[in-house]
Write a protein that holds these residues in place. Structure first.
Motif, PDB file in Angstrom:
ATOM      1  N   VAL A 151       0.394  -1.445   0.050  1.00 13.99           N
ATOM      2  CA  VAL A 151      -0.125  -0.078  -0.315  1.00 13.99           C
ATOM      3  C   VAL A 151       0.494   1.275   0.129  1.00 13.99           C
ATOM      4  CG1 VAL A 151      -1.595   1.555   1.560  1.00 13.99           C
ATOM      5  CG2 VAL A 151      -1.960  -1.188   1.049  1.00 13.99           C
ATOM      6  N   SER A 152       0.615   2.007  -0.687  1.00  5.82           N
ATOM      7  CA  SER A 152       1.716   2.687  -0.923  1.00  5.82           C
ATOM      8  C   SER A 152       0.648   4.343  -0.516  1.00  5.82           C
ATOM      9  CB  SER A 152       2.051   3.184  -2.331  1.00  5.82           C
ATOM     10  OG  SER A 152       0.923   4.173  -3.492  1.00  5.82           O
ATOM     11  N   LEU A 153       1.194   5.360   0.108  1.00  7.78           N
ATOM     12  CA  LEU A 153       0.470   6.285   0.778  1.00  7.78           C
ATOM     13  C   LEU A 153       0.999   7.615   0.562  1.00  7.78           C
ATOM     14  CD1 LEU A 153       0.868   4.691   4.180  1.00  7.78           C
ATOM     15  CD2 LEU A 153      -1.313   4.969   3.035  1.00  7.78           C
ATOM     16  N   GLY A 154       0.260   8.855   0.195  1.00  4.61           N
ATOM     17  CA  GLY A 154       0.991   9.646  -0.467  1.00  4.61           C
ATOM     18  C   GLY A 154      -0.502  10.873  -1.004  1.00  4.61           C
ATOM     19  N   GLU A 155       0.504  11.866  -1.525  1.00  5.60           N
ATOM     20  CA  GLU A 155      -0.398  12.805  -2.181  1.00  5.60           C
ATOM     21  C   GLU A 155      -0.610  13.065  -3.189  1.00  5.60           C
ATOM     22  OE1 GLU A 155       0.044  17.533  -1.497  1.00  5.60           O
ATOM     23  OE2 GLU A 155       2.326  16.479  -1.283  1.00  5.60           O
ATOM     24  N   GLU A 156      -1.446  13.343  -3.930  1.00  8.43           N
ATOM     25  CA  GLU A 156      -2.598  14.239  -4.137  1.00  8.43           C
ATOM     26  C   GLU A 156      -3.108  15.288  -4.534  1.00  8.43           C
ATOM     27  OE1 GLU A 156      -6.174  11.875  -6.431  1.00  8.43           O
ATOM     28  OE2 GLU A 156      -5.177  10.659  -6.780  1.00  8.43           O
ATOM     29  N   ASN A 157      -2.825  15.998  -6.118  1.00 10.89           N
ATOM     30  CA  ASN A 157      -2.878  17.850  -5.964  1.00 10.89           C
ATOM     31  C   ASN A 157      -3.710  17.711  -7.476  1.00 10.89           C
ATOM     32  OD1 ASN A 157      -3.027  19.926  -6.089  1.00 10.89           O
ATOM     33  ND2 ASN A 157      -0.649  20.817  -6.473  1.00 10.89           N
ATOM     34  N   ILE A 158      -5.078  17.422  -8.026  1.00 10.73           N
ATOM     35  CA  ILE A 158      -5.875  17.381  -8.461  1.00 10.73           C
ATOM     36  C   ILE A 158      -5.765  18.232  -9.709  1.00 10.73           C
ATOM     37  CG2 ILE A 158      -7.308  16.758  -9.534  1.00 10.73           C
ATOM     38  CD1 ILE A 158      -8.169  14.955  -6.726  1.00 10.73           C
ATOM     39  N   TRP A 159      -4.975  17.674 -11.095  1.00 12.32           N
ATOM     40  CA  TRP A 159      -5.223  18.474 -11.623  1.00 12.32           C
ATOM     41  C   TRP A 159      -4.363  20.056 -10.624  1.00 12.32           C
ATOM     42  CZ3 TRP A 159      -5.897  16.601 -15.522  1.00 12.32           C
ATOM     43  CH2 TRP A 159      -6.888  15.377 -15.555  1.00 12.32           C
ATOM     44  N   TRP A 160      -3.635  19.871 -10.112  1.00 17.46           N
ATOM     45  CA  TRP A 160      -2.539  21.297  -9.756  1.00 17.46           C
ATOM     46  C   TRP A 160      -3.255  22.334  -8.914  1.00 17.46           C
ATOM     47  CZ3 TRP A 160       2.160  20.248 -10.073  1.00 17.46           C
ATOM     48  CH2 TRP A 160       2.855  18.927 -10.903  1.00 17.46           C
ATOM     49  N   SER A 161      -4.202  21.730  -8.360  1.00 21.43           N
ATOM     50  CA  SER A 161      -4.464  22.955  -7.576  1.00 21.43           C
ATOM     51  C   SER A 161      -4.082  22.978  -6.399  1.00 21.43           C
ATOM     52  CB  SER A 161      -6.132  22.307  -6.958  1.00 21.43           C
ATOM     53  OG  SER A 161      -6.192  20.981  -6.245  1.00 21.43           O
ATOM     54  N   ASN A 162      -4.421  24.209  -6.079  1.00 20.43           N
ATOM     55  CA  ASN A 162      -3.340  24.930  -4.205  1.00 20.43           C
ATOM     56  C   ASN A 162      -3.176  23.999  -3.467  1.00 20.43           C
ATOM     57  OD1 ASN A 162      -2.850  26.997  -6.177  1.00 20.43           O
ATOM     58  ND2 ASN A 162      -5.210  27.847  -4.907  1.00 20.43           N
ATOM     59  N   GLY A 163      -4.676  22.832  -3.628  1.00 15.65           N
ATOM     60  CA  GLY A 163      -3.890  21.526  -2.008  1.00 15.65           C
ATOM     61  C   GLY A 163      -4.216  20.594  -2.357  1.00 15.65           C
ATOM     62  N   GLY A 164      -3.918  19.379  -1.352  1.00 12.14           N
ATOM     63  CA  GLY A 164      -3.255  17.936  -1.983  1.00 12.14           C
ATOM     64  C   GLY A 164      -4.402  17.665  -1.141  1.00 12.14           C
ATOM     65  N   ASP A 165      -4.277  16.363  -1.793  1.00 11.85           N
ATOM     66  CA  ASP A 165      -5.694  15.394  -0.993  1.00 11.85           C
ATOM     67  C   ASP A 165      -4.260  14.005  -0.453  1.00 11.85           C
ATOM     68  OD1 ASP A 165      -7.539  17.433  -0.903  1.00 11.85           O
ATOM     69  OD2 ASP A 165      -7.731  16.222  -3.021  1.00 11.85           O
ATOM     70  N   CYS A 166      -4.506  13.469   0.571  1.00 11.66           N
ATOM     71  CA  CYS A 166      -3.789  12.148   0.475  1.00 11.66           C
ATOM     72  C   CYS A 166      -4.689  11.038  -0.143  1.00 11.66           C
ATOM     73  CB  CYS A 166      -4.534  11.637   2.030  1.00 11.66           C
ATOM     74  SG  CYS A 166      -3.976  10.090   2.358  1.00 11.66           S
ATOM     75  N   HIS A 167      -3.602  10.124  -0.777  1.00  8.34           N
ATOM     76  CA  HIS A 167      -4.692   8.929  -1.095  1.00  8.34           C
ATOM     77  C   HIS A 167      -3.917   7.864  -1.063  1.00  8.34           C
ATOM     78  CE1 HIS A 167      -1.174   8.337  -4.357  1.00  8.34           C
ATOM     79  NE2 HIS A 167      -0.627   8.943  -4.277  1.00  8.34           N
ATOM     80  N   ALA A 168      -4.168   6.496  -1.247  1.00  8.98           N
ATOM     81  CA  ALA A 168      -3.550   5.418  -1.067  1.00  8.98           C
ATOM     82  C   ALA A 168      -3.755   4.562  -2.045  1.00  8.98           C
ATOM     83  CB  ALA A 168      -3.493   5.055   0.643  1.00  8.98           C
ATOM     84  N   VAL A 169      -3.068   3.843  -2.317  1.00  7.78           N
ATOM     85  CA  VAL A 169      -2.735   2.867  -4.245  1.00  7.78           C
ATOM     86  C   VAL A 169      -2.877   1.430  -3.265  1.00  7.78           C
ATOM     87  CG1 VAL A 169      -2.554   1.796  -6.115  1.00  7.78           C
ATOM     88  CG2 VAL A 169      -2.978   4.605  -5.369  1.00  7.78           C
ATOM     89  N   ARG A 170      -3.696   0.296  -3.593  1.00  2.00           N
ATOM     90  CA  ARG A 170      -2.737  -1.278  -3.012  1.00  2.00           C
ATOM     91  C   ARG A 170      -2.784  -2.488  -3.979  1.00  2.00           C
ATOM     92  NH1 ARG A 170      -5.676  -4.436   1.872  1.00  2.00           N
ATOM     93  NH2 ARG A 170      -3.890  -6.736   1.808  1.00  2.00           N
ATOM     94  N   TYR A 171      -1.653  -2.878  -4.433  1.00  4.69           N
ATOM     95  CA  TYR A 171      -1.202  -3.596  -5.074  1.00  4.69           C
ATOM     96  C   TYR A 171      -0.853  -5.150  -5.060  1.00  4.69           C
ATOM     97  CZ  TYR A 171       0.388   0.320  -8.091  1.00  4.69           C
ATOM     98  OH  TYR A 171       0.597   1.643  -8.733  1.00  4.69           O
ATOM     99  N   ASN A 172      -1.708  -6.180  -5.385  1.00  5.53           N
ATOM    100  CA  ASN A 172      -0.670  -7.055  -5.250  1.00  5.53           C
ATOM    101  C   ASN A 172       0.913  -7.105  -5.437  1.00  5.53           C
ATOM    102  OD1 ASN A 172      -0.967  -8.089  -7.703  1.00  5.53           O
ATOM    103  ND2 ASN A 172      -2.956  -9.547  -7.469  1.00  5.53           N
ATOM    104  N   ASP A 173       1.009  -8.742  -4.974  1.00  5.18           N
ATOM    105  CA  ASP A 173       2.094  -9.604  -5.308  1.00  5.18           C
ATOM    106  C   ASP A 173       2.775  -9.406  -6.658  1.00  5.18           C
ATOM    107  OD1 ASP A 173       1.016 -11.764  -5.599  1.00  5.18           O
ATOM    108  OD2 ASP A 173       2.975 -12.650  -4.613  1.00  5.18           O
TER     109      ASP A 173
END
Length: 189
Positions: free
Chosen positions: A155-177
């Protein structure tokens, strides 16, 4: 063992070191072959020694970098991944089930556009087995990664700044092996 950067004016390089149980430095290995390098994450290799993941500046851009050293700190192999014109930053290395390692980070290049999250699986010799991109919106960055489900999922945890807006959002992505996307948690404002 640990990894960091060493500033040798005007350059910086990946530095790998090992301390004994009383905190005395046993050895240090400066990776001068990788200009402007950073070591972000380190794991012990099942075959002995350590593998470091990070990135370095290959001239016009940054690439993922993985370096393996033996138990005495001598280089065994080093590999780079990415586009020499791009901006790829590896933030995490972890053991993959059945052997090898996961490298995880983000970047911008012909491989990864506008800060996609990028997962690479390498074998014990540093050879790439597969890679996977996740791109949902623009400007996604990986801040950290955790292994879950007994080490079978990442699971990656990071920031997503949608379409270069002024504020960032938290996002998480889960991959299998095997690099398949399992879930993407909607950005949290």
């Amino acid at each position: 063992a640990f990894c960091t950067l060493s500033y040798e004016a005007p350059n910086r390089y990946v530095w790998i070191g090992k301390l004994n149980s009383s905190g005395t430095l046993q050895w240090g290995n400066l990776q001068t072959g990788y200009f402007f390098g950073v070591g972000n994450s380190i794991v012990e290799s099942p075959s002995g020694g350590f593998v470091v993941a990070g990135y370095y500046d290959d001239g016009p851009g940054y690439q993922f970098l993985a370096i393996k050293v033996d138990p005495s700190g001598n280089n065994v192999w080093a590999v780079e991944f990415g586009d020499s014109q791009g901006e790829e930053f590896c933030d995490f290395i972890g053991h993959a089930p059945g052997g090898g390692y996961y490298l995880f980070g983000d970047g911008e290049s012909q491989y990864t556009l506008d800060s996609d999250t990028w997962l690479i699986k390498i074998d014990e010799n540093g050879n790439q087995e597969w890679n996977q991109l996740f791109r949902e919106n623009l400007n996604q960055t990986v801040e950290t990664c955790v292994m879950v489900n007994g080490g079978r999922d990442l699971v990656s945890l990071g920031e997503e700044n949608i379409w270069w807006s002024n504020g960032g959002d938290c996002h998480a992505v889960r991959y299998n092996d095997i690099g398949d996307l399992q879930a993407a948690i909607a950005p949290l404002g």
